[in-house]
Design a protein around this motif. Structure first.
Motif, PDB file in Angstrom:
ATOM      1  N   PRO A  84      16.635  33.821 -15.865  1.00  0.00           N
ATOM      2  CA  PRO A  84      17.139  32.692 -16.553  1.00  0.00           C
ATOM      3  C   PRO A  84      16.823  31.222 -17.105  1.00  0.00           C
ATOM      4  O   PRO A  84      15.514  31.546 -16.205  1.00  0.00           O
ATOM      5  N   ARG A  85      17.478  30.063 -17.727  1.00  0.00           N
ATOM      6  CA  ARG A  85      16.966  29.356 -18.885  1.00  0.00           C
ATOM      7  C   ARG A  85      16.088  28.461 -17.755  1.00  0.00           C
ATOM      8  O   ARG A  85      17.500  28.415 -16.516  1.00  0.00           O
ATOM      9  N   VAL A  86      15.541  27.995 -18.345  1.00  0.00           N
ATOM     10  CA  VAL A  86      14.403  26.593 -17.190  1.00  0.00           C
ATOM     11  C   VAL A  86      15.696  25.768 -17.350  1.00  0.00           C
ATOM     12  O   VAL A  86      16.208  25.430 -18.663  1.00  0.00           O
ATOM     13  N   VAL A  87      16.224  24.988 -17.318  1.00  0.00           N
ATOM     14  CA  VAL A  87      16.909  23.637 -16.952  1.00  0.00           C
ATOM     15  C   VAL A  87      15.695  22.194 -17.188  1.00  0.00           C
ATOM     16  O   VAL A  87      15.037  22.025 -16.282  1.00  0.00           O
ATOM     17  N   VAL A  88      15.853  21.589 -17.565  1.00  0.00           N
ATOM     18  CA  VAL A  88      15.140  20.440 -17.733  1.00  0.00           C
ATOM     19  C   VAL A  88      16.164  19.394 -17.342  1.00  0.00           C
ATOM     20  O   VAL A  88      16.721  18.964 -18.119  1.00  0.00           O
ATOM     21  N   THR A  89      15.452  18.545 -15.858  1.00  0.00           N
ATOM     22  CA  THR A  89      16.430  17.694 -16.079  1.00  0.00           C
ATOM     23  C   THR A  89      16.222  16.193 -16.373  1.00  0.00           C
ATOM     24  O   THR A  89      17.243  15.049 -16.090  1.00  0.00           O
TER      25      THR A  89
END
Ligand code: PEP
Ligand code: MG
Length: 748
Positions: free
Chosen positions: A203-208
């Protein structure tokens, strides 16, 4: 903007943006504030945000400086005007004289005619286009490179922080659909169609948190992350030092990037302008992606792909996000991955409805597993792994190799119709399950199935197959980290036979080597692996594994009939030697007092043209023969079965190939040796009918093909078709397909 002042300005702006976005209130107000802050900070009269309203339309959603009435009214098609061009190309346009630019479109309702300077940058996340951010000024001047760069950083933060879709609601409501339908054309790895939802293997990494408050800290984080990345790559390289090959090449390229000063420098500059370490990585990744889209040079594309992968690894290190994000697998999951190993794919087991791989090949290990799982597989599907998001609706057409991601309703409806029709046909075939495949002329053809996993055995009953004509034994070897134990194999083979409930099972010994490298085998760097050190060649040279497998088969077959088949026999002596090894094992088992099978039948696979022309004594020395049409055809036409450019180039129904098959049928009949056909063509109704017309009386195929093939056989007069095929082989056109198809349509 330039120098430290510009950097601190930029950081201030990003922090203001973050605060604005976090503030309570109406989303339109927040968006208006954002344009105000940006114009103020950059020193332009105008700042506007255009967002996608639908895949083809951009809408002005907020502006500082243009006429307020035009907000939510001014719209542009993708590619139209400068804004549309920025969106389409995914790269900035910077001009001192906008009206002179190609494609300029004047929008009088906005009052923009007094602002000749234009700088537009795309608002995009990796794999997702959201809109365009524009600044304009009255003074005719080209924006500096630093200004352009600064605006890209701002756009990056906007893309990450805002659920921009909500802003684009406008007067007629509803969020903008910025996740577009996309179509990917790949290669069919396994037939069948499926509807489901994307499940990303990685899964895509989520940049928060895209904004970094402390550039020193963010730089340090980035450098630590890169150091960790380098040491991981070094460790991987060390692991691979046993052998070279493609893996090592890819890793070497990775290392090159990981050590690239310019890559690191660009990310550090992003951080100085106010991005967090992970946002800086993502920004560079996004730009590499945009370049990837435009790059025509295949070498460059490959390298940009590598950079993309590397960025993902670095993002995982920085965010600590692994593959397991805690997300729940959607209903009807369709696995989307760049590539996947056979063991990983088997781990998902029967949960999956289909598999789409960005890379992969028809003959890859994963393809073998997907075939065993009988789920549609598309390989070589381009950028799907970076475009798809978990849960996206997806339709996989394994027959054509086409994948529809987030399709329009009309496409989805047509696809559902196709699936429903197939299901309807399967129901009809189920009624034939207990009936034999007897043609109207009375000719009976035995329909067997191919298998490779214990899990395939239930299909024996479900499909009505008369036995397993080819049990591929590779998977048990491929999915382990060391050579499987004899006892484990014996147990598995025994279970397979138990589950076949007395129906015959033909076990093929290991067809491994060259491209199908076992994890514990030293990889051979062969220029032409399909013609290399594989199958029986390897078995005869490395006898330990072959002996162990034969012993396991003998143990499993104790007290019942056993059929063993050697793959890829190219010369009679190879079969004779393999048979001698088997005889030694039989003797050994006898000496140890183990019970033996009641009957042992030993066959050869006919997969090279050479063996079709072997002396009659070879045919007589086999208890049975099976044509491995996949390999036989590739060697007959000298056309790689995995190379998309040539694999469909030559038709199975060409007179010359059918002539070869006819020779094999005649020679087997003369020698009195039973002959079957177990390549993929056996499961294609038109090809299957032709094979039967040539005199083949046993076909082994994927379980799902048995119904359609039987359905056809029971409606045709094979003796009539034989005449047509015989005449065509004597004197036919390039392919007999049109004639045979036409005949079947009229008579079947
Ligand atoms: C073939 O070559 O036709 C065959 C059945 O073997 P495989 O596809 O496993 O090479
Ligand atoms: Mg083969």
């Amino acid at each position: 903007m330039s120098g430290d002042l510009a950097e601190s300005e930029s950081r201030k702006l990003l922090q203001r943006l973050r605060d604005t976005l976090a503030a309570p209130g109406a989303s339109q107000d927040r968006l208006d504030n954002i344009t105000h802050h940006i114009a103020d900070s950059i020193g332009t009269e105008v700042c506007s945000i255009y967002l996608f309203r639908d895949p083809q339309t951009l809408e002005l959603c907020a502006t500082e400086g243009l006429r307020p009435e035009s907000v939510h009214h001014t719209r542009l098609r993708l590619g139209e005007g400068l804004v549309g061009r920025v969106a389409r190309m995914g790269q900035p346009i910077n001009t001192a004289n906008a009206p002179a630019e190609p494609g300029f479109r004047f929008m009088p309702e906005t009052g923009e005619e007094v602002y000749p300077s234009f700088l537009g940058v795309p608002i995009q996340r990796v794999g997702e286009k959201l809109g365009v951010l524009v600044v304009q000024s009255r003074q005719s001047r080209q924006f500096t490179e630093d200004e352009c760069y600064g605006l890209e950083v701002v756009a990056m933060v906007l893309a990450e922080m805002a659920e921009l879709g909500a802003f684009a609601g406008g007067n007629d409501g509803g969020p903008a659909t910025h996740r577009f339908p996309a179509v990917f054309r790949g290669t069919s790895g396994q037939e069948g169609s499926a509807e489901g939802h994307v499940w990303l293997h990685e899964p895509r990494v989520v940049v928060t948190n895209p904004v970094g408050d402390d550039p020193q800290r963010e730089r340090a984080r980035l450098n630590e992350g890169v150091a960790m990345l380098r040491s991981r790559l070094d460790a991987l390289m060390a692991d691979l030092s046993l052998g070279a090959g493609d893996h090592a090449d890819v890793l070497e390229t990775f290392r090159m990037f990981a050590n690239s000063r310019s890559w690191l420098r660009r990310m550090e500059e992003d951080i100085d302008l106010g991005l967090s370490a992970e946002a800086a990585v993502e920004k560079e990744q996004g730009q590499a992606r945009a370049r990837l889209e435009r790059a025509a040079d295949p070498y460059l594309r490959e390298r940009l792909h590598d950079l993309d992968d590397l960025s993902n690894r670095l993002l995982r290190i920085l965010t600590g996000q692994g593959r397991d994000t805690g997300a729940e697998m959607p209903e009807n999951p369709i696995l989307v991955a760049r590539n996947i190993g056979p063991a990983e794919l088997l781990d998902y087991g029967r949960k999956l409805r289909g598999v789409v791989l960005a890379e992969g090949s028809v003959g890859s290990h994963a393809a073998i597993v997907a075939r065993s799982l009988a789920i549609p597989l598309v390989v070589n599907a381009g950028r799907i792994a970076s475009e798809a998001l978990n849960g996206d609706p997806i339709f996989v057409d394994g027959d054509t190799g086409i994948v529809h991601l987030r399709p329009e309703e009309s496409v989805a409806a047509a696809f559902r119709d196709k699936i429903a029709m197939q299901a309807e046909a399967q129901k009809r075939y189920a009624d034939l399950r207990g009936l034999p495949a007897v043609a109207t002329c009375g000719t009976r053809v035995e329909l067997f199935m191919n298998a490779g996993l214990m899990a395939d055995l239930p299909s024996l009953e479900g499909s009505g197959a008369e036995g397993v004509g080819l049990f591929r034994t590779e998977l048990q070897f491929l999915t382990r980290t060391r050579v499987p134990k004899r006892g484990d194999l014996a147990r598995l083979y025994r279970k397979v036979m138990d589950n076949a409930k007395g129906k015959p099972v033909v076990f093929r010994t290991l067809d491994i080597g060259s491209d199908k490298v076992l994890p514990y085998m030293k990889p051979q760097d062969e220029p032409n692996p399909a013609m290399g050190w594989r199958a029986i060649r390897l078995g005869l040279d490395k006898r330990g594994v072959l002996r162990m497998q034969l012993q396991a088969l003998l143990r499993a077959g104790a007290g019942r009939p056993l059929s063993i088949m050697f793959p890829f026999v190219a010369e009679p002596s190879e079969f004779a030697r393999a048979r001698a090894i088997l005889d030694e094992q039989i003797e050994r088992e006898r000496m140890h007092g183990h019970e033996l099978p009641t009957e042992i039948r030993v066959g050869a696979m006919l997969e090279t043209p050479s063996i079709a022309f072997a002396p009659r004594s070879f045919f007589q020395s086999c208890d049975f023969l099976s044509i491995g049409g996949n390999d036989l055809k590739q060697f007959f036409f000298a056309a790689d079965r995995e190379n998309e450019a040539v694999r469909r180039r030559y038709d199975t129904l060409s007179p010359s190939f059918l002539f070869l098959l006819k020779q094999i049928v005649d020679r087997s009949n003369e020698a009195g040796v039973p002959l079957s056909f177990c390549g993929e063509d056996a499961g294609r109704p038109i090809e299957a009918a032709t094979l039967a017309a040539l005199g083949l009386r046993r076909l082994s195929m994927r379980p799902a093909s048995i119904g359609p093939v039987k359905h056809l056989f029971r409606r045709i007069d094979l003796s009539e078709l034989s005449k047509l095929v015989a005449a065509g082989v004597e004197d036919g056109a390039a392919s007999l397909r049109p004639e045979i198809t036409d005949w079947l349509a009229r008579n079947g």
